[in-house]
Design a protein around this motif. Structure first.
Motif, mmCIF file in Angstrom:
data_model
loop_
_atom_site.group_PDB
_atom_site.id
_atom_site.type_symbol
_atom_site.label_atom_id
_atom_site.label_comp_id
_atom_site.label_asym_id
_atom_site.label_seq_id
_atom_site.Cartn_x
_atom_site.Cartn_y
_atom_site.Cartn_z
ATOM 1 N N GLU A 1 0.830 -1.202 0.000
ATOM 2 C CA GLU A 1 0.000 0.000 0.000
ATOM 3 C C GLU A 1 0.870 1.259 0.000
ATOM 4 N N LEU A 2 1.924 1.245 0.787
ATOM 5 C CA LEU A 2 2.841 2.385 0.799
ATOM 6 C C LEU A 2 3.500 2.561 -0.563
ATOM 7 N N ARG A 3 3.788 1.455 -1.223
ATOM 8 C CA ARG A 3 4.396 1.531 -2.553
ATOM 9 C C ARG A 3 3.444 2.185 -3.548
ATOM 10 N N GLU A 4 2.163 1.865 -3.456
ATOM 11 C CA GLU A 4 1.183 2.499 -4.335
ATOM 12 C C GLU A 4 1.095 3.996 -4.061
ATOM 13 N N GLU A 5 1.265 4.386 -2.796
ATOM 14 C CA GLU A 5 1.242 5.813 -2.462
ATOM 15 C C GLU A 5 2.392 6.553 -3.129
ATOM 16 N N LEU A 6 3.516 5.866 -3.323
ATOM 17 C CA LEU A 6 4.639 6.497 -4.015
ATOM 18 C C LEU A 6 4.264 6.837 -5.449
ATOM 19 N N GLY A 7 3.581 5.915 -6.107
ATOM 20 C CA GLY A 7 3.137 6.185 -7.469
ATOM 21 C C GLY A 7 2.153 7.327 -7.538
ATOM 22 N N ALA A 8 1.228 7.376 -6.575
ATOM 23 C CA ALA A 8 0.243 8.457 -6.550
ATOM 24 C C ALA A 8 0.916 9.801 -6.321
ATOM 25 N N ALA A 9 1.906 9.834 -5.432
ATOM 26 C CA ALA A 9 2.617 11.083 -5.160
ATOM 27 C C ALA A 9 3.371 11.557 -6.400
ATOM 28 N N SER A 10 3.957 10.631 -7.170
ATOM 29 C CA SER A 10 4.688 11.000 -8.383
ATOM 30 C C SER A 10 3.774 11.707 -9.370
ATOM 31 N N ALA B 1 20.530 5.609 1.786
ATOM 32 C CA ALA B 1 20.988 6.904 1.276
ATOM 33 C C ALA B 1 21.030 6.913 -0.251
ATOM 34 N N ALA B 2 21.419 5.793 -0.855
ATOM 35 C CA ALA B 2 21.465 5.713 -2.318
ATOM 36 C C ALA B 2 20.071 5.885 -2.913
ATOM 37 N N TYR B 3 19.075 5.262 -2.296
ATOM 38 C CA TYR B 3 17.716 5.382 -2.811
ATOM 39 C C TYR B 3 17.107 6.747 -2.513
ATOM 40 N N ARG B 4 17.503 7.358 -1.386
ATOM 41 C CA ARG B 4 17.043 8.725 -1.114
ATOM 42 C C ARG B 4 17.538 9.683 -2.190
ATOM 43 N N ARG B 5 18.825 9.542 -2.562
ATOM 44 C CA ARG B 5 19.376 10.401 -3.611
ATOM 45 C C ARG B 5 18.646 10.180 -4.926
ATOM 46 N N ALA B 6 18.335 8.932 -5.222
ATOM 47 C CA ALA B 6 17.634 8.634 -6.472
ATOM 48 C C ALA B 6 16.233 9.235 -6.473
ATOM 49 N N ILE B 7 15.542 9.184 -5.345
ATOM 50 C CA ILE B 7 14.223 9.795 -5.249
ATOM 51 C C ILE B 7 14.325 11.309 -5.415
ATOM 52 N N ALA B 8 15.357 11.921 -4.813
ATOM 53 C CA ALA B 8 15.567 13.359 -4.990
ATOM 54 C C ALA B 8 15.801 13.685 -6.460
ATOM 55 N N ASP B 9 16.508 12.797 -7.174
ATOM 56 C CA ASP B 9 16.710 12.994 -8.612
ATOM 57 C C ASP B 9 15.374 12.921 -9.362
ATOM 58 N N LEU B 10 14.505 12.012 -8.935
ATOM 59 C CA LEU B 10 13.183 11.922 -9.564
ATOM 60 C C LEU B 10 12.406 13.222 -9.393
ATOM 61 N N VAL B 11 12.441 13.767 -8.193
ATOM 62 C CA VAL B 11 11.732 15.021 -7.921
ATOM 63 C C VAL B 11 12.297 16.138 -8.798
ATOM 64 N N LEU C 1 9.441 12.243 -17.120
ATOM 65 C CA LEU C 1 10.722 11.533 -17.175
ATOM 66 C C LEU C 1 10.807 10.778 -18.490
ATOM 67 N N GLU C 2 11.783 11.166 -19.329
ATOM 68 C CA GLU C 2 11.931 10.524 -20.622
ATOM 69 C C GLU C 2 12.683 9.202 -20.481
ATOM 70 N N GLU C 3 12.672 8.398 -21.539
ATOM 71 C CA GLU C 3 13.254 7.059 -21.496
ATOM 72 C C GLU C 3 14.745 7.091 -21.170
ATOM 73 N N LYS C 4 15.476 8.004 -21.795
ATOM 74 C CA LYS C 4 16.912 8.066 -21.562
ATOM 75 C C LYS C 4 17.209 8.446 -20.108
ATOM 76 N N GLY C 5 16.463 9.431 -19.585
ATOM 77 C CA GLY C 5 16.645 9.815 -18.198
ATOM 78 C C GLY C 5 16.302 8.685 -17.247
ATOM 79 N N ALA D 1 13.744 15.747 -11.668
ATOM 80 C CA ALA D 1 13.359 15.472 -13.048
ATOM 81 C C ALA D 1 11.946 15.955 -13.331
ATOM 82 N N ALA D 2 11.072 15.862 -12.329
ATOM 83 C CA ALA D 2 9.683 16.291 -12.515
ATOM 84 C C ALA D 2 9.539 17.807 -12.451
ATOM 85 N N GLU D 3 10.297 18.442 -11.542
ATOM 86 C CA GLU D 3 10.113 19.874 -11.318
ATOM 87 C C GLU D 3 11.062 20.733 -12.140
ATOM 88 N N LYS D 4 12.266 20.209 -12.444
ATOM 89 C CA LYS D 4 13.243 20.969 -13.240
ATOM 90 C C LYS D 4 13.840 20.031 -14.285
#
Length: 316
Positions: A104-113, A190-200, A163-167, A202-205
């Motif tokens: 359920e928490l995983r689905e919330e991640l998709g909704a937040a994206s 920490a590695a996954y936190r950085r990756a999530i920050a990269d996702l954010v 987020l494009e395919e190459k990114g 990618a969406a905002e800038k």
């Protein structure tokens, strides 16, 4: 220092948050006033000294709920404050957040994206906590759960076109390298936190995030091929930029030219080899990307103010 002045305890929440633990003082109304005042001071400090915007979630004063439940309540309230853009959200009195299953928490991640990518940071923090507890802090199963959560968030951004395919491929490649190099649960998270920050980002800038990923890909390529010839033209192709544009972006990011950065990386490699092996100075230079010994010695002395042999002797 702020917590100490206010008689509170302060700690970190992942890479993006801070927690204050305040003991009960008098009535519930007084406790709320003290917490609100502490939150205002913290928000003011964050804005004036660090340029941050602080969104605060507060748990309801209670003498019956365990501390763990109050923490979860405050974290959920902080998530609502962030998603709503509010400075402070008060947790509901007597309400204890239910422990959602990992799926359920995983689905919330998709909704937040899809709805508000910025909220991904706080939601992923809750996901990390749930996964580590569920897996008993065992790195291998934790990694696969975190991988699934990250993929769920990334796929949602792909559907929205943020987020494009190459990114998408670049993010996963970089995350895979970081995750494989992690030796503890903290490093893995920490590695996954950085990756999530990269996702954010990618969406905002999207433009800036794409450039940053490309430059990081070039830096990784330099590190992995430091013993080989490295030209500006070749590395710029790896990054996907024209050489002149790449040179300008590289200097803006690293505060030095491409050529100086490569020399610095090679000298750092040489320092490691000199300290850890008995290889000849000439061979160390070759393995560090310097074909000629005189050139190696000249560059090494320019950057370290000592010779390779003197450096080795100082480490023995």
């Amino acid at each position: 220092d702020l917590a100490r002045r206010c008689g509170a305890i302060c700690g970190r929440v992942g890479d993006h948050g801070v927690m204050f633990l305040v003991g009960p003082h008098g009535s519930v109304a007084r406790a709320r006033r003290e917490v609100a005042r502490l939150g205002e001071e913290a928000a003011t400090m964050a804005r004036r000294r660090f340029g941050f915007v602080l969104h605060l979630g507060v748990s309801s004063p209670s003498g019956s709920d365990p501390l763990s439940a109050l923490y979860e309540q405050a974290l959920a309230a902080a998530e609502r404050a962030l998603s709503q853009g509010a400075p402070l959200v008060q947790g509901k009195s007597g309400a204890r957040p239910s422990a959602s299953p990992i799926g359920e928490l995983r689905e919330e991640l998709g909704a937040a994206s899809e709805e508000r990518p910025k909220a991904l940071i706080s939601r992923f923090e809750r996901y990390i906590e749930a996964v580590t507890a569920y897996c008993g802090y065992r790195p291998e199963p934790i990694r696969w759960h975190l991988e699934a959560g990250f993929e769920r968030a990334a796929q949602a951004l792909r559907r929205t076109g943020a987020l494009e395919e190459k990114g998408y491929r670049d993010l996963f490649d970089g995350l895979d390298r970081s995750a494989r190099g992690a030796t503890t649960v903290s490093e893995l998270a920490a590695a996954y936190r950085r990756a999530i920050a990269d996702l954010v980002d990618a969406a905002e800038k999207p433009v800036a995030a794409t450039q940053d990923r490309s430059l990081r890909r070039a830096l990784t390529f330099i590190q992995e091929h430091v013993s080989e010839p490295l030209s500006l033209a070749a590395v710029s192709r790896v990054a996907g930029f024209a050489p002149r544009h790449f040179s300008r972006l590289f200097k803006q990011r690293e505060r030095m030219t491409f050529e100086h950065y490569v020399r610095q990386v090679r000298v750092e490699r040489a320092k490691d080899l000199l300290a850890a092996t008995d290889l000849s100075v000439e061979r160390v230079g070759q393995l560090s990307g310097f074909a000629l010994r005189p050139y190696f010695q000249r560059v090494f002395k320019q950057l370290t103010h000592t010779t390779p042999l003197a450096f080795r002797n100082s480490k023995r």
